[in-house]
Every structure is written in structure tokens, then in C-alpha cells.
Scaffold this active site. Sequence first.
Site, PDB file in Angstrom:
ATOM      1  N   ALA A 260     -33.309 -89.133 -47.321  1.00 15.96           N
ATOM      2  CA  ALA A 260     -33.520 -90.563 -47.517  1.00 15.96           C
ATOM      3  C   ALA A 260     -33.057 -90.975 -48.900  1.00 15.96           C
ATOM      4  O   ALA A 260     -33.204 -90.222 -49.870  1.00 15.96           O
ATOM      5  CB  ALA A 260     -35.001 -90.896 -47.361  1.00 15.96           C
ATOM      6  N   ASP A 261     -32.497 -92.178 -49.005  1.00 21.29           N
ATOM      7  CA  ASP A 261     -32.314 -92.758 -50.324  1.00 21.29           C
ATOM      8  C   ASP A 261     -33.696 -92.868 -50.959  1.00 21.29           C
ATOM      9  O   ASP A 261     -34.704 -93.036 -50.271  1.00 21.29           O
ATOM     10  CB  ASP A 261     -31.630 -94.122 -50.229  1.00 21.29           C
ATOM     11  CG  ASP A 261     -30.891 -94.482 -51.500  1.00 21.29           C
ATOM     12  OD1 ASP A 261     -31.144 -93.853 -52.547  1.00 21.29           O
ATOM     13  OD2 ASP A 261     -30.046 -95.396 -51.461  1.00 21.29           O
ATOM     14  N   CYS A 262     -33.752 -92.780 -52.283  1.00 17.58           N
ATOM     15  CA  CYS A 262     -35.034 -92.564 -52.966  1.00 17.58           C
ATOM     16  C   CYS A 262     -36.050 -93.656 -52.667  1.00 17.58           C
ATOM     17  O   CYS A 262     -35.768 -94.844 -52.843  1.00 17.58           O
ATOM     18  CB  CYS A 262     -34.800 -92.416 -54.460  1.00 17.58           C
ATOM     19  SG  CYS A 262     -33.838 -90.932 -54.839  1.00 17.58           S
TER      20      CYS A 262
END
Length: 746
Positions: A260-262
Site C-alpha cells: 500500500a502507499d503509505c
Amino acid sequence: MSNFAYCDSSLPFAVRVKDLVDRMTLMEKINQLGDNAFGVPRIGLEKYEWWSEALHGVSNVGRGTHFDNLIPGATSFPTVILTAASFNESLWKTIGQAVSTEARAMYNLGRAGLTYWSPTINVARDPRWGRITETPGEDPFVVGTYASNYVRGLQDVEGTENVTDLNSRPLKVSACCKHAAAYDVDNWLGVDRYHFDARVTEQDMVETFLRPFEMCVKDGDVSSVMCSYNRVNGIPTCADPRLLKETIRGDWDLHGYIVADCDSIEVMVDFHKWLGDTQEDAVAQTLKAGLDLDCGDYYTQFTGPAAKQGKVREEDIDKSLKYLYTVLMRLGFFDGSPSFNSLGKNDVCSDKHIELATEAAREGIVLLKNNKTLPLQSSKFRKIAVVGPHANATSAMIGNYAGIPCQITAPIDGFSKYGKVIYEMGCGEVLCKNESFIFPAMKAAKNADATVILAGLGLSVEQESLDRVDLLLPGYQTQLINQVAAVSKGPVILVIMSAGGVDISFAKENENIKAILWAGYPGEEGGQAIADVVFGKYNPGGRLPITWHEANYVDLLPLTSMPLRPIDSLGYPGRTYKFFNGSTVYPFGYGLSYTHFNYSLVSSQRSLLVNLTKFHHCRNLTYDNDANKPPCPAVLTNDIECNNYIFELEIEVQNVGERDGSEVVLVYSKPPKGIAEAPLKQMIGFNRVFVKARKNEKVNFVFNACKSLGIVDYKAYQLLPSGQHTIVVGDDVVSYPIQVSFGFDQ
């Protein structure tokens, strides 16, 4: 530990990884699901930080990499948009190899990780998007080709590129293609990526937004894909099983993990408010959808409670951990990598890598205008006024997702090697809010043999979380350029640093401005590269990887309108060169040279017969005029053996000038006339070729008919249309028809 199967390097990775995962308790497993994996000291498993970045050099963005007195910096190559402008596949791969060498050296010294969440391969759909600097441009084929080459440079271990079992293929470092998918709105007039729902047609999804990712996985064999913050048609990408599990892992056969993107899961809960999910619901949703790793702490905090509530299967956790630790096995995290053990401090910021960064900047620089002025002769132009907000650019040339460069050669330093430099900043900064600095710049121009104005944009105008609202130069920059050009004693050269296009029509039409260069954000040696081009040490050959639109483009449609095709009912024009048919400042693929090239067609295939049987079915296509519709309009590409339908093209490129130079040969296809909503044209191949003065070189292209002549219809079917296609080389310099016919075996 000597008896643990996961420590036995003679066993297959799958056996070792299963043994490792099976030795952990449930909570120990959960503690490995965040980017900061805790490790399990009880069984000898070390902690690991997954988040490192290497977009255009080893970066200190991300917790896995740091610089100190031992390794004070790493080579900072040009930002991706400029490197893409070289249209040089071998350069893209070579840069990846250099970056991964520095990354491995830093890992050996305890300063870096092995997993890098790069490159960014979202298509630059609109010039206002703030992250264009990170991307390879607006064409999905070019973006995907860049991605697969750069990833191969980062990942491939020489001699093991074509092993049979790709899940055990050794990796130099692990790359990650991001951000899937349809992500290109960051923060525009109150709309941000944490709330945005991209409404995308399936046609655009297949044709544009997913294509680079498919190429990255299939052609680049990337070992990770990152999902994005936004929703697509109502569903957060990191919770979409069709995207993650069915498409990326299933249809494309990803050999690696999905991350996942942060803080994307937190964004789902707090901003998207997806299904009213609790934190436990959200981690259950994403795990089941196929998200293996969380950049953040949602997985490590809430997967345990989710499991106790019966919302998560331990089997799903096991599956994700197996993907993660298989990648670390392939990287040698457990066994070491003897072929890279010798890399150390001397392999970071080496002379070879610094020269490669300089060469990359030279190759990407695009000559937009030249009124018989460039290149300058150093013997004639000894006193050079170098003015403008980027005249002494340092960090501005590095862009974002950057580390600490080995060194920086600012433009004034580069030009000082060719003559005496008179420097005036002209603007206090890129935003250029104070016009009082213009007069000193004018004075410098009056006293110089030539004037170079370095203007443009910067991270205060375009970057992550900051989209643009116009296509103009900021503040008083236009006034600076015009006033300096009006009084300059010698010729004026304008150099624009930017990622997105800028409407500089005023400079294009100003006869006092003799030449214009676009230099992107050219990296640590950008100042040297620009000076080398201006003074003719290097003959520019770069081409624009995005369309430069006129300023009124922003008044024609909002950034948030996702369709690429025109929307006639709203008066919205099409997007990118494939669908936009209005006037531009400079078109996609534009670029001049100090020499001139002619093309001639050596050989070409003019017809292609596709054999069909009774088991094949004709597919309908919508035509603007049914009179043009053939009896069998198209067939599904999935229904035919595409590898059997190849056509070739050979072009002779002749340098008819007096200077050696590189020419980028761009090849497009145009579908048969009359097919409704088909692309105006689409790129199918390119090749950068060096040709000596008064010499010629032959360039050969081999095309797969399904990929190069295929289209995507409104139902998202990938079709090969019958009829007369057109192959176009360059800006219609050479074109010829190719007839696709279907033959039925009765």
C-alpha cells in the site's frame, strides 16, 4: 538455528519460506506486515525496513536508507521526465544498473535496504498534475517501456534473467511499480488524493491506466506493485480484489508482493469512509483483496483484533508473508549475495556514475527553438550573462524523491568553463514575486556577448501534493524574460526547467529570443549538461514526452475529469496527443537538432493476412459512417495467436548536416479511417540512433500486430480491426498503409 529448514540454502525457496512462516505465532506473523517488520529474535529472524526509494538515484526518502559521514551522498540522476525525453531504452536500463549498484553497496555498509519503491509509472494525463516530474510522460507505451527497462536495470542479476522458475530468480535489488491505478490528482482546488474518486471507463482503464503496469509486470518482471490512495469507481484501489488479486497477481502473474502507499488503509477509514469500515474491517478487506504489506502500522495494530473477531484468516496472513519472504530470499537477505559482496564505498558516487548522470541530462535536453544561433562558439562568446531564478540552481535540479547528491554543478558553474560568467538572479526565487531583481539582470545582458536566461518551475509550483492551476510561468518571470531579451547586446537563449509543460508562446514568437531549450530537472550535473549543449559539445536529440498545451487548456476542462476521449456534451477536449486535436505550444515528440536528418523507407510490409477458423467470431465496431464498415470489422486479440502475426519496418536515417548527432525515430500507427472514438494515432515503437555527419544508419523495427495495430473498444475488448491501417514515422515524414485482412478457413 542450524536445524531450521529456512536456514538450509540447499532447499527450494518455497520450502524454506513455508518453514519460516510456520515457526511464527500469529502475533509474530502480524508484526511482520508493516514496512517496519519487527523480526522474530526467538527464531533468529532479523527486523527489516521495507521502505526505500530509488526513483532517480538512491534517496533518503523512506526509513530504509540514510546518509552519514561514511556515505554522504549518492549519484542523483535527472528526474524521470527528462530521462524519458532521451527515448533511449539502453540508457534507462543502464541508469537502473548504476542505481542498484550504489544501493547494494550502501546495503553492504548498513546504510540502505534491498527493497525500493520505485519507479513511478502513472501516465501524465494532464499537464497540471504535480507529480509529472516523477513520470515518463503521457504515452502509456513509452511509460511501460521505461518501466520495464528501469526495473530490469534495478533487479536483474547478470546471467539469471531467463531462469525457468521466476519465483526463485535472483534479484540485485527489488523494484516496485507504483501507483496502481488511475492516480493523477494530488491536490487541486480543494480536491485531494485522499478523498478523490476517479471515475474511469473500463476502456480507458485497459488502454491507458493499466497498460504500463501490465508491461512492468510482464516485461519487467517487477517484484512489487504499489496501490494508490484514490478510489476508482467508488472502490479504494488497495481494497479492490479485482485489481490486486485477479489482475495484478492473477492475469499478469506477479512474482512478488503488493504494498500500500503509505497509510492508505488509514485513508480508507478516515477519509474515504469506505463502507463505514472500522480499522479491523479495513485490514480484513485489504488482506482479502490481496494487499500483502502495509506502509504504516494499520496491519500491525489491527490485524490481531480482526483475527480475534473472526474477520481475518491466518491463512491469508501466511500467504502474504510467503510472498514477502520469497522476495527477501531472492535478494539474498538470508544467505548473502556473493556476486555483490565486494561492492562498497568506492562504488557510490563513482566517476563513471557521475558521467552517466551528465550524459543522461544531455540526452534528455530538448531543443525547442533555434534561429541559427546555437551552438555558441566559445571563441566568439567569451562573456556570458547567466540570469534567472534557475541560473544558480542546485537543489531545484534534483527534484523530489531525491537523496543527497555526490556534488552539484549549477548552471553558472557549467557556463564558467566556457567563458566569463556575469550572474544575476533576476528573481528572488522561482515564484518571482519581486520585480526589483530584473533591472540588474538587464544590466548584465547589456554587457555580455550572449545571455542565457534560466527560468521555469520548481517544487514550490509542482510536486507531490501540489497540482498546478495554470500553465504559465510564475510571478514576474515572463516580464524578466521579455525585458532582458529586449536589451541584451548578444543573442538570448532561454532555458526552461520544468516537468509539466509551460505556455511560452511569447518566447517562441519573440524574435529577440534566438533559441529555447527545455531541461526538465536535470540532476546533479544539470548545469554542466546545459552548458555542453549550448556550446555544442553535445548535439541535443531529446524529444518532449508530454504535450505542451496553450494556457487556455486549463479553462477547457477540470483536472478531475478522467476520460481521455473528448466529451462533446461538456465541450471537453481529448487528452494527450492520442485524443487532443487542438493547437499546442509544442506537440508530443517534438525536438530539434543542430543537424538535419532525412528518412527513407528501406523495406516495409504492406499487408497482413490473419487466418481465422469457424471457431473465431467477428466483433462489431462502431463506425462514423457504416458505409466504411468491412464485413468482419475486428477479432478479439485473445482469440488469435498474436505471435504469428508480425510485421517489420526498416528505415534509413541520413544525417545531411555537418554535425554528428542522435535522432529519435518515432513510429506510430493510425487505425482504419472511420472507427468511432479511435485514437488519432498511437506510438508503437521508437529508437534513438547516432548518425555521423553525412552518413546514414538503418533502423529496424519488428511489430506484433495485436499490440501495434490493436485498439480497445468501449466495452474494453482488445481488438484487431481489419482494413487499412497507416504506419507513420516521425511527424508524417514517412507513412505507408498496411492492409489487415481476415482469411476464413472453411
